[in-house]
Design a protein around this motif. Structure first.
Motif, PDB file in Angstrom:
ATOM      1  N   THR A  86       0.855  -1.188   0.000  1.00 10.73           N
ATOM      2  CA  THR A  86       0.000   0.000   0.000  1.00 10.73           C
ATOM      3  C   THR A  86       0.884   1.228   0.000  1.00 10.73           C
ATOM      4  O   THR A  86       1.895   1.265   0.698  1.00 10.73           O
ATOM      5  CB  THR A  86      -0.891   0.033   1.264  1.00 10.73           C
ATOM      6  OG1 THR A  86      -1.568  -1.200   1.388  1.00 10.73           O
ATOM      7  CG2 THR A  86      -1.880   1.165   1.225  1.00 10.73           C
ATOM      8  N   LEU A  87       0.488   2.229  -0.780  1.00  7.46           N
ATOM      9  CA  LEU A  87       1.229   3.487  -0.774  1.00  7.46           C
ATOM     10  C   LEU A  87       0.282   4.605  -1.187  1.00  7.46           C
ATOM     11  O   LEU A  87      -0.361   4.532  -2.239  1.00  7.46           O
ATOM     12  CB  LEU A  87       2.414   3.446  -1.740  1.00  7.46           C
ATOM     13  CG  LEU A  87       3.244   4.725  -1.719  1.00  7.46           C
ATOM     14  CD1 LEU A  87       4.709   4.371  -1.570  1.00  7.46           C
ATOM     15  CD2 LEU A  87       3.040   5.523  -2.965  1.00  7.46           C
ATOM     16  N   SER A  88       0.184   5.597  -0.335  1.00  4.31           N
ATOM     17  CA  SER A  88      -0.575   6.807  -0.606  1.00  4.31           C
ATOM     18  C   SER A  88       0.207   7.945   0.035  1.00  4.31           C
ATOM     19  O   SER A  88       0.417   7.943   1.248  1.00  4.31           O
ATOM     20  CB  SER A  88      -1.969   6.694   0.017  1.00  4.31           C
ATOM     21  OG  SER A  88      -2.651   7.923  -0.127  1.00  4.31           O
ATOM     22  N   TRP A  89       0.646   8.905  -0.779  1.00  6.25           N
ATOM     23  CA  TRP A  89       1.510   9.975  -0.267  1.00  6.25           C
ATOM     24  C   TRP A  89       1.121  11.278  -0.926  1.00  6.25           C
ATOM     25  O   TRP A  89       1.102  11.390  -2.148  1.00  6.25           O
ATOM     26  CB  TRP A  89       2.956   9.619  -0.574  1.00  6.25           C
ATOM     27  CG  TRP A  89       3.998  10.610  -0.174  1.00  6.25           C
ATOM     28  CD1 TRP A  89       3.921  11.582   0.772  1.00  6.25           C
ATOM     29  CD2 TRP A  89       5.317  10.702  -0.717  1.00  6.25           C
ATOM     30  NE1 TRP A  89       5.108  12.270   0.862  1.00  6.25           N
ATOM     31  CE2 TRP A  89       5.978  11.744  -0.046  1.00  6.25           C
ATOM     32  CE3 TRP A  89       5.997  10.000  -1.701  1.00  6.25           C
ATOM     33  CZ2 TRP A  89       7.287  12.106  -0.332  1.00  6.25           C
ATOM     34  CZ3 TRP A  89       7.298  10.368  -1.982  1.00  6.25           C
ATOM     35  CH2 TRP A  89       7.937  11.397  -1.303  1.00  6.25           C
ATOM     36  N   LYS A  90       0.794  12.252  -0.097  1.00  2.00           N
ATOM     37  CA  LYS A  90       0.538  13.599  -0.601  1.00  2.00           C
ATOM     38  C   LYS A  90       1.315  14.560   0.272  1.00  2.00           C
ATOM     39  O   LYS A  90       1.357  14.421   1.489  1.00  2.00           O
ATOM     40  CB  LYS A  90      -0.956  13.934  -0.563  1.00  2.00           C
ATOM     41  CG  LYS A  90      -1.248  15.271  -1.226  1.00  2.00           C
ATOM     42  CD  LYS A  90      -2.704  15.450  -1.569  1.00  2.00           C
ATOM     43  CE  LYS A  90      -2.895  16.761  -2.328  1.00  2.00           C
ATOM     44  NZ  LYS A  90      -4.297  16.983  -2.687  1.00  2.00           N
ATOM     45  N   LYS A  95       1.238  26.928   0.754  1.00  2.00           N
ATOM     46  CA  LYS A  95      -0.040  27.022   0.035  1.00  2.00           C
ATOM     47  C   LYS A  95       0.197  27.129  -1.464  1.00  2.00           C
ATOM     48  O   LYS A  95      -0.709  27.455  -2.215  1.00  2.00           O
ATOM     49  CB  LYS A  95      -0.831  28.227   0.540  1.00  2.00           C
ATOM     50  CG  LYS A  95      -1.265  28.078   1.980  1.00  2.00           C
ATOM     51  CD  LYS A  95      -2.060  29.260   2.453  1.00  2.00           C
ATOM     52  CE  LYS A  95      -2.447  29.050   3.914  1.00  2.00           C
ATOM     53  NZ  LYS A  95      -3.223  30.156   4.444  1.00  2.00           N
ATOM     54  N   ARG A  96       1.427  26.838  -1.897  1.00  2.00           N
ATOM     55  CA  ARG A  96       1.790  27.011  -3.307  1.00  2.00           C
ATOM     56  C   ARG A  96       1.400  25.826  -4.175  1.00  2.00           C
ATOM     57  O   ARG A  96       1.305  25.967  -5.379  1.00  2.00           O
ATOM     58  CB  ARG A  96       3.288  27.278  -3.414  1.00  2.00           C
ATOM     59  CG  ARG A  96       3.656  28.595  -2.758  1.00  2.00           C
ATOM     60  CD  ARG A  96       5.114  28.957  -2.842  1.00  2.00           C
ATOM     61  NE  ARG A  96       5.829  28.287  -3.892  1.00  2.00           N
ATOM     62  CZ  ARG A  96       7.053  27.784  -3.771  1.00  2.00           C
ATOM     63  NH1 ARG A  96       7.679  27.889  -2.635  1.00  2.00           N
ATOM     64  NH2 ARG A  96       7.647  27.201  -4.776  1.00  2.00           N
ATOM     65  N   GLY A  97       1.227  24.657  -3.591  1.00  2.00           N
ATOM     66  CA  GLY A  97       0.859  23.497  -4.400  1.00  2.00           C
ATOM     67  C   GLY A  97       1.183  22.204  -3.700  1.00  2.00           C
ATOM     68  O   GLY A  97       1.609  22.186  -2.539  1.00  2.00           O
ATOM     69  N   SER A  98       1.012  21.102  -4.425  1.00  2.00           N
ATOM     70  CA  SER A  98       1.184  19.785  -3.807  1.00  2.00           C
ATOM     71  C   SER A  98       1.692  18.771  -4.817  1.00  2.00           C
ATOM     72  O   SER A  98       1.718  19.018  -6.017  1.00  2.00           O
ATOM     73  CB  SER A  98      -0.159  19.311  -3.234  1.00  2.00           C
ATOM     74  OG  SER A  98      -1.101  19.154  -4.285  1.00  2.00           O
ATOM     75  N   CYS A  99       2.111  17.618  -4.289  1.00  2.00           N
ATOM     76  CA  CYS A  99       2.491  16.448  -5.085  1.00  2.00           C
ATOM     77  C   CYS A  99       1.686  15.280  -4.533  1.00  2.00           C
ATOM     78  O   CYS A  99       1.424  15.219  -3.327  1.00  2.00           O
ATOM     79  CB  CYS A  99       3.978  16.122  -4.941  1.00  2.00           C
ATOM     80  SG  CYS A  99       5.095  17.423  -5.472  1.00  2.00           S
TER      81      CYS A  99
END
Length: 171
Positions: A86-90, A95-99
């Protein structure tokens, strides 16, 4: 009275400093000739960092953290005998953005000496997992397409404590 330095004053100070440069520093700019010329340095020996030894990774990791500078991460990873289940990564860069990374978008291609997952979209994005004595690291490489434009250089790896599975200390 103003404390601003004018351009002519700066030029004069620069010229005075240049005139006071010790001869040995001024001579460094000129290559030396003849028998007193120093011999060139031998080429530096090839240096290689010692690889992290392969370790069997078995971990149920959950890391949720918000830093003072606004960096935030939420990562969940389950690994059994170096097989990512399992892998879930954010992660958010202020506040500039995300991956964002999810196992369904990757294929595991390597188990040792470190775990490697490659993006199915052909972008060349790789996720890597390895363990040292203090932490399990989940890192990314060439994954700009998984991030908001302009933030990729600030998207850091996530670190898990191998014993508890929580976020590891950064220190």
């Amino acid at each position: 009275m103003s404390s601003r330095i004018t351009l002519p004053a700066m030029l004069l100070a620069t010229l005075l400093c240049a005139a006071c440069t010790p001869p040995m520093l001024a001579d460094r700019a000129k290559p030396m000739q003849g028998p007193t010329a120093p011999k060139p340095y031998p080429p530096a020996p090839e240096t290689r960092s010692t690889p992290i030894p392969a370790r069997a990774i078995d971990m149920a990791g959950d890391c949720k953290r918000t830093e003072e500078d606004g960096f935030r991460e939420e990562a969940m990873m389950r690994v059994s005998h170096n097989d990512v289940k399992t892998l879930s990564w954010k992660l958010w860069v202020s506040k500039r953005g995300s991956c964002e990374f999810n196992l369904s978008e990757f294929k595991q291609t390597q188990q040792t000496p470190h775990i490697e997952l490659v993006a199915l979209d052909g972008s060349g994005c790789k996720l890597m997992v390895w363990q040292d004595p203090r932490r399990v690291t989940l890192a990314h490489a060439r994954c700009e397409k998984h991030c908001t434009a302009g933030i990729y250089e600030q998207a850091w790896p996530v670190l898990f404590d191998p014993r508890s599975g929580n976020c590891a200390d950064i220190k």
